[in-house]
Write a protein that holds these residues in place. Structure first.
Motif, PDB file in Angstrom:
ATOM      1  N   PRO A  36       0.800  -1.235   0.000  1.00  8.66           N
ATOM      2  CA  PRO A  36       0.000   0.000   0.000  1.00  8.66           C
ATOM      3  C   PRO A  36       0.826   1.277   0.000  1.00  8.66           C
ATOM      4  O   PRO A  36       0.407   2.276  -0.582  1.00  8.66           O
ATOM      5  N   SER A  37       1.985   1.283   0.630  1.00  7.81           N
ATOM      6  CA  SER A  37       2.809   2.496   0.658  1.00  7.81           C
ATOM      7  C   SER A  37       3.313   2.835  -0.738  1.00  7.81           C
ATOM      8  O   SER A  37       3.358   4.011  -1.130  1.00  7.81           O
ATOM      9  N   VAL A  38       3.693   1.812  -1.486  1.00  2.00           N
ATOM     10  CA  VAL A  38       4.158   2.035  -2.853  1.00  2.00           C
ATOM     11  C   VAL A  38       3.002   2.495  -3.740  1.00  2.00           C
ATOM     12  O   VAL A  38       3.151   3.417  -4.544  1.00  2.00           O
ATOM     13  N   SER A  39       1.845   1.863  -3.581  1.00  9.15           N
ATOM     14  CA  SER A  39       0.675   2.270  -4.365  1.00  9.15           C
ATOM     15  C   SER A  39       0.293   3.723  -4.091  1.00  9.15           C
ATOM     16  O   SER A  39      -0.059   4.471  -5.012  1.00  9.15           O
ATOM     17  N   GLU A  40       0.381   4.120  -2.815  1.00  4.01           N
ATOM     18  CA  GLU A  40       0.072   5.503  -2.451  1.00  4.01           C
ATOM     19  C   GLU A  40       1.075   6.456  -3.087  1.00  4.01           C
ATOM     20  O   GLU A  40       0.700   7.520  -3.605  1.00  4.01           O
ATOM     21  N   SER A  43       0.351   6.822  -6.843  1.00  7.99           N
ATOM     22  CA  SER A  43      -0.791   7.703  -7.067  1.00  7.99           C
ATOM     23  C   SER A  43      -0.410   9.172  -6.871  1.00  7.99           C
ATOM     24  O   SER A  43      -0.739  10.035  -7.694  1.00  7.99           O
ATOM     25  N   ASN A  44       0.320   9.455  -5.807  1.00  6.73           N
ATOM     26  CA  ASN A  44       0.713  10.833  -5.511  1.00  6.73           C
ATOM     27  C   ASN A  44       1.709  11.375  -6.528  1.00  6.73           C
ATOM     28  O   ASN A  44       1.630  12.546  -6.927  1.00  6.73           O
ATOM     29  N   PHE A  45       2.651  10.531  -6.948  1.00  7.64           N
ATOM     30  CA  PHE A  45       3.663  11.008  -7.889  1.00  7.64           C
ATOM     31  C   PHE A  45       3.058  11.219  -9.277  1.00  7.64           C
ATOM     32  O   PHE A  45       3.440  12.155  -9.992  1.00  7.64           O
ATOM     33  N   ALA A  46       2.114  10.374  -9.655  1.00  2.14           N
ATOM     34  CA  ALA A  46       1.407  10.575 -10.926  1.00  2.14           C
ATOM     35  C   ALA A  46       0.681  11.920 -10.915  1.00  2.14           C
ATOM     36  O   ALA A  46       0.733  12.684 -11.886  1.00  2.14           O
ATOM     37  N   LYS A  47       0.022  12.226  -9.802  1.00  2.00           N
ATOM     38  CA  LYS A  47      -0.680  13.510  -9.687  1.00  2.00           C
ATOM     39  C   LYS A  47       0.313  14.671  -9.718  1.00  2.00           C
ATOM     40  O   LYS A  47       0.059  15.698 -10.356  1.00  2.00           O
ATOM     41  N   PHE A  48       1.436  14.508  -9.035  1.00  3.52           N
ATOM     42  CA  PHE A  48       2.464  15.542  -9.003  1.00  3.52           C
ATOM     43  C   PHE A  48       2.971  15.849 -10.412  1.00  3.52           C
ATOM     44  O   PHE A  48       3.210  17.008 -10.762  1.00  3.52           O
ATOM     45  N   CYS A  49       3.118  14.799 -11.218  1.00  2.00           N
ATOM     46  CA  CYS A  49       3.601  14.960 -12.594  1.00  2.00           C
ATOM     47  C   CYS A  49       2.475  15.245 -13.587  1.00  2.00           C
ATOM     48  O   CYS A  49       2.733  15.343 -14.796  1.00  2.00           O
ATOM     49  N   TYR A  53      -0.575   7.675 -15.072  1.00  2.00           N
ATOM     50  CA  TYR A  53      -0.078   6.450 -14.449  1.00  2.00           C
ATOM     51  C   TYR A  53       1.358   6.610 -13.959  1.00  2.00           C
ATOM     52  O   TYR A  53       2.134   7.374 -14.528  1.00  2.00           O
ATOM     53  N   CYS A  54       1.674   5.849 -12.906  1.00  2.00           N
ATOM     54  CA  CYS A  54       3.046   5.802 -12.394  1.00  2.00           C
ATOM     55  C   CYS A  54       3.351   4.376 -11.956  1.00  2.00           C
ATOM     56  O   CYS A  54       2.530   3.736 -11.288  1.00  2.00           O
ATOM     57  N   SER A  55       4.509   3.886 -12.345  1.00  2.00           N
ATOM     58  CA  SER A  55       4.994   2.582 -11.887  1.00  2.00           C
ATOM     59  C   SER A  55       6.313   2.792 -11.155  1.00  2.00           C
ATOM     60  O   SER A  55       7.270   3.318 -11.728  1.00  2.00           O
ATOM     61  N   VAL A 198       6.455   7.442 -15.415  1.00  2.00           N
ATOM     62  CA  VAL A 198       5.117   8.011 -15.562  1.00  2.00           C
ATOM     63  C   VAL A 198       4.753   8.028 -17.045  1.00  2.00           C
ATOM     64  O   VAL A 198       5.609   8.231 -17.905  1.00  2.00           O
ATOM     65  N   THR A 199       3.485   7.801 -17.309  1.00  2.00           N
ATOM     66  CA  THR A 199       3.004   7.745 -18.683  1.00  2.00           C
ATOM     67  C   THR A 199       1.501   7.984 -18.703  1.00  2.00           C
ATOM     68  O   THR A 199       0.822   7.811 -17.678  1.00  2.00           O
ATOM     69  N   ASN A 200       0.982   8.366 -19.841  1.00  2.00           N
ATOM     70  CA  ASN A 200      -0.463   8.471 -20.035  1.00  2.00           C
ATOM     71  C   ASN A 200      -0.997   7.293 -20.834  1.00  2.00           C
ATOM     72  O   ASN A 200      -2.186   7.265 -21.182  1.00  2.00           O
ATOM     73  N   ASP A 201      -0.134   6.336 -21.126  1.00  2.00           N
ATOM     74  CA  ASP A 201      -0.494   5.176 -21.933  1.00  2.00           C
ATOM     75  C   ASP A 201      -0.761   3.980 -21.018  1.00  2.00           C
ATOM     76  O   ASP A 201       0.158   3.443 -20.403  1.00  2.00           O
TER      77      ASP A 201
END
Length: 216
Positions: A36-40, A43-49, A53-55, A198-201
């Motif tokens: 869950p910490s990684v998933s959080e 999510s936060n880093f994708a929003k920041f960028c 999506y963020c992996s 990060v990607t939009n694909d």
């Protein structure tokens, strides 16, 4: 007198309590791989960028490698990039069996000279891989236009560009695949190695998430 390049201990002291709480939460949950910490964070880093999506991955090198694989780069392909970068940029290309093709940098920014890119393109070229350095973005409008004109993929090496903006848009918000490193001395450092894409694909993101966990 020796002046340290970076003082991570001074930085740590300012956020020590928050870091200890976060580490203890992971230890208490026994979620040492992803979780869950990684998933959080994703999510936060994708929003920041401002990205869809963020992996998260184990390093910036793996982020570059996985991105190239996700876009189908393999033996016989060529990837245009710069020599003025950390060796991991070219290692990732080599790991795929592809060939790095170097374009010189400009004397004022030390970033890729987009005017020299097209002279390096041939029928084996698959990707343009610009490197953003010191929080300074490359000339992405021109690079993206060259890629579109020649039906090429753009993968951005943003290992030193967390939070940087290009024409008021944060790095990572474009339609390109963008790779970050969280090595302790980076703009945004981790307590150990770390990386992210990060990607939009959605398909690229799904491929990377499968790849990082042995398709489980």
């Amino acid at each position: 007198m020796n002046i340290p390049f970076i003082d991570l201990n001074a930085q740590y002291k300012t956020i020590k309590k928050d870091i200890q709480i976060a580490i203890n939460e992971v230890l208490d949950q026994n979620n040492y791989i992803l979780g869950p910490s990684v998933s959080e964070f994703e999510s936060n880093f994708a929003k920041f960028c401002n990205s869809d999506y963020c992996s998260a991955l184990n390093s910036g090198t793996s982020a570059l490698h996985a991105s190239l694989l996700a876009h189908g780069v393999g033996p016989g392909d060529e990837v245009i990039t710069v020599p003025n970068t950390f060796v991991a940029t070219t290692w990732a290309i080599d790991y795929c069996g592809a060939k790095p093709v170097f374009v010189d940098v400009t004397s004022d920014t030390f970033l890729i000279d987009y005017k020299k890119i097209e002279s390096k393109i041939n029928n084996r070229t698959k990707v343009i891989l610009p490197v953003h350095l010191y929080g300074q973005p490359a000339d992405m409008d021109e690079i993206n236009e060259i890629a579109k004109k020649n039906d090429l993929i753009v993968i951005e090496d943003a290992a030193q560009a967390h939070g940087a903006t290009y024409k008021d848009k944060i790095i990572g918000s474009s339609s390109n695949t963008t790779c970050f490193s969280f090595y302790p001395g980076k703009n945004l450092g981790a307590y150990g190695e770390g990386g992210a894409i990060v990607t939009n694909d959605e398909k690229i993101n799904d491929f990377i998430k499968a790849l990082r966990n042995h398709a489980q």
